[in-house]
Design a protein around this motif. Sequence first.
Motif, PDB file in Angstrom:
ATOM      1  N   MET A   1      10.626  -8.367 -17.944  1.00  0.00           N
ATOM      2  CA  MET A   1      12.000  -8.245 -18.353  1.00  0.00           C
ATOM      3  C   MET A   1      12.685  -7.102 -17.597  1.00  0.00           C
ATOM      4  O   MET A   1      12.156  -5.999 -17.549  1.00  0.00           O
ATOM      5  CB  MET A   1      12.033  -7.921 -19.846  1.00  0.00           C
ATOM      6  N   PRO A   2      13.841  -7.364 -16.991  1.00  0.00           N
ATOM      7  CA  PRO A   2      14.514  -6.295 -16.245  1.00  0.00           C
ATOM      8  C   PRO A   2      15.113  -5.251 -17.178  1.00  0.00           C
ATOM      9  O   PRO A   2      15.550  -5.555 -18.278  1.00  0.00           O
ATOM     10  CB  PRO A   2      15.601  -7.025 -15.461  1.00  0.00           C
ATOM     11  N   ALA A   3      15.081  -4.027 -16.717  1.00  0.00           N
ATOM     12  CA  ALA A   3      15.655  -2.931 -17.510  1.00  0.00           C
ATOM     13  C   ALA A   3      17.181  -3.029 -17.434  1.00  0.00           C
ATOM     14  O   ALA A   3      17.761  -3.297 -16.386  1.00  0.00           O
ATOM     15  CB  ALA A   3      15.193  -1.593 -16.960  1.00  0.00           C
ATOM     16  N   THR A   4      17.814  -2.816 -18.582  1.00  0.00           N
ATOM     17  CA  THR A   4      19.276  -2.883 -18.604  1.00  0.00           C
ATOM     18  C   THR A   4      19.860  -1.539 -18.181  1.00  0.00           C
ATOM     19  O   THR A   4      19.370  -0.478 -18.552  1.00  0.00           O
ATOM     20  CB  THR A   4      19.790  -3.250 -20.012  1.00  0.00           C
ATOM     21  N   VAL A   5      20.903  -1.615 -17.396  1.00  0.00           N
ATOM     22  CA  VAL A   5      21.589  -0.415 -16.914  1.00  0.00           C
ATOM     23  C   VAL A   5      22.653  -0.046 -17.944  1.00  0.00           C
ATOM     24  O   VAL A   5      23.395  -0.905 -18.402  1.00  0.00           O
ATOM     25  CB  VAL A   5      22.237  -0.676 -15.538  1.00  0.00           C
ATOM     26  N   PRO A   6      22.709   1.235 -18.337  1.00  0.00           N
ATOM     27  CA  PRO A   6      23.732   1.633 -19.311  1.00  0.00           C
ATOM     28  C   PRO A   6      25.140   1.342 -18.794  1.00  0.00           C
ATOM     29  O   PRO A   6      25.408   1.360 -17.587  1.00  0.00           O
ATOM     30  CB  PRO A   6      23.520   3.132 -19.476  1.00  0.00           C
ATOM     31  N   ARG A   7      26.032   1.089 -19.726  1.00  0.00           N
ATOM     32  CA  ARG A   7      27.405   0.728 -19.380  1.00  0.00           C
ATOM     33  C   ARG A   7      28.123   1.870 -18.636  1.00  0.00           C
ATOM     34  O   ARG A   7      28.857   1.633 -17.685  1.00  0.00           O
ATOM     35  CB  ARG A   7      28.152   0.373 -20.659  1.00  0.00           C
ATOM     36  N   TRP A   8      27.892   3.101 -19.056  1.00  0.00           N
ATOM     37  CA  TRP A   8      28.565   4.228 -18.413  1.00  0.00           C
ATOM     38  C   TRP A   8      28.119   4.375 -16.962  1.00  0.00           C
ATOM     39  O   TRP A   8      28.891   4.759 -16.103  1.00  0.00           O
ATOM     40  CB  TRP A   8      28.346   5.528 -19.182  1.00  0.00           C
ATOM     41  N   ARG A   9      26.850   4.051 -16.700  1.00  0.00           N
ATOM     42  CA  ARG A   9      26.337   4.177 -15.331  1.00  0.00           C
ATOM     43  C   ARG A   9      26.963   3.129 -14.417  1.00  0.00           C
ATOM     44  O   ARG A   9      27.270   3.409 -13.254  1.00  0.00           O
ATOM     45  CB  ARG A   9      24.828   4.049 -15.336  1.00  0.00           C
TER      46      ARG A   9
END
Length: 79
Positions: A1-9
């Motif tokens: 499962m791919p890691a989700t990138v935070p929205r702020w980033r």
Amino acid sequence: MPATVPRWRRAVTGWSFAAPFTALFLVFALLPVVASLVMSVTDLRATDLRHPSRSTSSGSTTICGCSTTSCSGGPRSTR
């Protein structure tokens, strides 16, 4: 499962790509337009470059925020 990138980033990444264009647009497109609009309503002469606060705009002379028509100082000198 791919890691989700935070929205702020993701937002910071997007703004970092847009920042160079925004800076160049402001410097080379928007600032000259604003400067020409200001100069179009201002009567600048060579002597006004030494004292820019005494430049004429809209038909009245402004000296330190006070119009000569309402000041007791009289007309502007031609030094």
